[in-house]
Design an enzyme around this catalytic site. Structure first.
Site, PDB file in Angstrom:
ATOM      1  N   HIS A  96       0.894  -1.166   0.000  1.00 45.59           N
ATOM      2  CA  HIS A  96       0.000   0.000   0.000  1.00 45.59           C
ATOM      3  C   HIS A  96       0.931   1.215   0.000  1.00 45.59           C
ATOM      4  O   HIS A  96       1.472   1.584   1.038  1.00 45.59           O
ATOM      5  CB  HIS A  96      -0.885  -0.053   1.253  1.00 45.59           C
ATOM      6  CG  HIS A  96      -1.696   1.179   1.492  1.00 45.59           C
ATOM      7  ND1 HIS A  96      -3.077   1.179   1.453  1.00 45.59           N
ATOM      8  CD2 HIS A  96      -1.334   2.448   1.785  1.00 45.59           C
ATOM      9  CE1 HIS A  96      -3.520   2.401   1.709  1.00 45.59           C
ATOM     10  NE2 HIS A  96      -2.483   3.185   1.920  1.00 45.59           N
ATOM     11  N   ASP A 143     -10.341  -3.768  -3.941  1.00 42.59           N
ATOM     12  CA  ASP A 143     -10.188  -3.038  -2.667  1.00 42.59           C
ATOM     13  C   ASP A 143     -11.563  -2.842  -2.014  1.00 42.59           C
ATOM     14  O   ASP A 143     -11.839  -1.778  -1.437  1.00 42.59           O
ATOM     15  CB  ASP A 143      -9.454  -1.708  -2.837  1.00 42.59           C
ATOM     16  CG  ASP A 143      -8.893  -1.187  -1.520  1.00 42.59           C
ATOM     17  OD1 ASP A 143      -9.011  -1.891  -0.493  1.00 42.59           O
ATOM     18  OD2 ASP A 143      -8.342  -0.067  -1.508  1.00 42.59           O
TER      19      ASP A 143
HETATM   20 ZN   LIG Z   1      -4.656   0.075   0.580  1.00 44.19          ZN
HETATM   21 ZN   LIG Z   2      -7.313  -2.211   0.796  1.00 42.30          ZN
END
Ligand SMILES: [Zn+2]
Ligand SMILES: [Zn+2]
Length: 447
Positions: free
Chosen positions: A184, A310
């Site tokens: 991330h 996501d």
């Molecule tokens: Zn993320």
């Molecule tokens: Zn995520």
């Protein structure tokens, strides 16, 4: 639909169009595609008329938040995988930021077992990179890899592994079992208090901006680290044009770098943040129209390997509040295929074979669920296979001519925070099969 029908071992799927090509019949027996051809017959088979429907390999999501254990008010493995099946998925990677964090063999095995019990999808737990997502020391990567859950993807998603030494060690460690670190990418100091994309929209709204460079700097660093130790890096939710350029450069060097883009970053822009509706609040933030164009081009030319949802469900009280207090995240499993249809197929950027590659074949390979991993005896189920005789019958039947307005109240997800609510989208998932067993029929859960 009786239980007996729903679990029958023999299905004859009539006149489906594999990858959007010429119609053909598919015979599914004992979980495997056993015949493909014109006008097949099979006594005792359940017949599904698929005229006009496109057959695709079952979709594979590398990035979903199923919230269990810990936030069962937002989602459970049961409701999240039901949502996934309705979206055409047969395998889902469950992110590690649960409570407790998925950072030990015990927790990943618990999530894996919950997936098996639900039966809608193969659930592949993602293991945390650092203990407790704390960013201080490595989690038990080897124990998670050796566990019954056979973890191959590791991520602190929600947080960035910002310490370069830890990131290097993690990349080195997973080489022993062909793992991958999914980052991330968010430089924490550059995004302290950030709320929306830094640019025209953040200025107008008076909210703290989220600069593109905060993502791009980490991606560049991690590509260099992956090359330095010859390991595999996967970049989560790429959101800027500059990130696409950096990944294109890293791939041109032959480095082992892969990347994903979300459906929402392919369709929506930061102009929506001007509405102050927190349903559009997400991490990384919605970016500009120029970024959307670059992401679509990157996905079309293969720089970005795949689409990952996501999927980030949140209960109403965490989203229906003022912007600054609202949680980051959007649901996505039930709309992903339709959004990619609109953003990539209707625009002529990808054909159906290309979409199958980006939503099934490549994510299966990155998650180590492809034929190579299978043949190497990883113990993982097989996904992302061609629609061919001998392949496991993981497939989705999709009606490209359907069109309707997204209504999150009708979703199987426990949460309602879809940014596509009220938007008209093409397509409808008509049926999903997991190893020959229908999980979805007539657009509804089969059980
Ligand atoms: Zn993320
Ligand atoms: Zn995520």
């Amino acid at each position: 639909m009786s239980d007996e029908t729903a679990t029958s071992a023999v299905w004859l799927i009539r006149r489906a169009r594999p990858l959007g090509g010429e119609p053909a019949d598919l015979l599914v027996r004992d979980g495997v595609i056993t015949e493909i051809g014109p006008a097949l017959t099979a006594t005792g088979a359940h017949v599904l008329d698929a005229a006009g429907l496109i057959a695709l390999p079952g979709l594979v999501d590398l990035h979903a938040h199923l919230r269990e254990p810990g936030r069962e008010d937002a989602e459970t493995v049961q409701t999240g995988t039901a949502a996934a099946a309705l979206g055409g998925y047969t395998a889902v990677h469950a992110m590690a930021n649960t409570d407790p964090v998925a950072d030990t063999a015990g927790v990943v095995e618990q999530i894996w077992a919950l997936g098996r019990r639900a039966g809608y999808c193969d659930v592949r737990p993602v293991g945390a990179v650092t203990a407790g997502l704390g960013g201080g020391q490595l989690a038990e990567l080897g124990a998670m890899a050796d566990s019954a859950a056979r973890v191959r993807v590791f991520s602190d998603d929600g947080k960035c592994v910002s310490d370069a030494v830890l990131m290097r060690r993690a990349l080195e460690y997973v080489k022993a079992f062909d793992g991958v670190i999914a980052q991330h990418a968010q430089e924490p100091r550059l995004t302290d208090g950030a709320q929306v994309n830094e640019g025209e929209a953040s200025g107008r709204l008076g909210l703290t901006g989220w600069p593109a460079v905060a993502e791009e700097a980490i991606i560049a660093r991690d590509c260099l680290l992956a090359a330095h130790v010859d390991s595999a890096l996967h970049v989560c939710h790429v959101s800027t044009a500059g990130s696409v350029e950096i990944i294109r450069w890293a791939k041109s060097k032959g480095w082992r770098v892969t990347a994903e883009v979300t459906p929402h970053h392919l369709l929506l822009t930061d102009e929506l943040a001007a509405s102050y509706d927190p349903v559009y609040k997400v991490n990384p933030p919605l970016r500009t129209a120029a970024d959307v164009t670059a992401l679509r081009e990157g996905l079309a030319d293969g720089t970005i390997d795949c689409v990952a949802t996501d999927h980030a469900p949140h209960p109403l009280e965490d989203k229906e509040t003022e912007w600054q207090a609202a949680a980051f995240g959007m649901t996505g499993l039930e709309t992903a295929l339709r959004v990619v249809h609109a953003a990539m197929v209707e625009t002529g950027l990808l054909d159906w074979a290309g979409l199958a590659d980006r939503m099934s074949v490549r994510p299966a390979a990155i998650g180590r669920l492809d034929a190579r991993a299978y043949l190497e005896g990883s113990g993982a189920p097989l996904h992302g296979s061609a629609l061919a005789v001998g392949s496991p019958a993981n497939l989705v039947l999709y009606d490209p001519a359907a069109r309707d307005v997204v209504d999150p109240a009708a979703h199987a997800s426990r949460s309602r925070n879809s940014p596509f609510a009220g938007l008209e989208l093409p397509g409808r998932v008509q049926a999903t099969f997991l190893r020959g067993v229908p999980t979805v029929l007539d657009g509804k859960l089969a059980r």
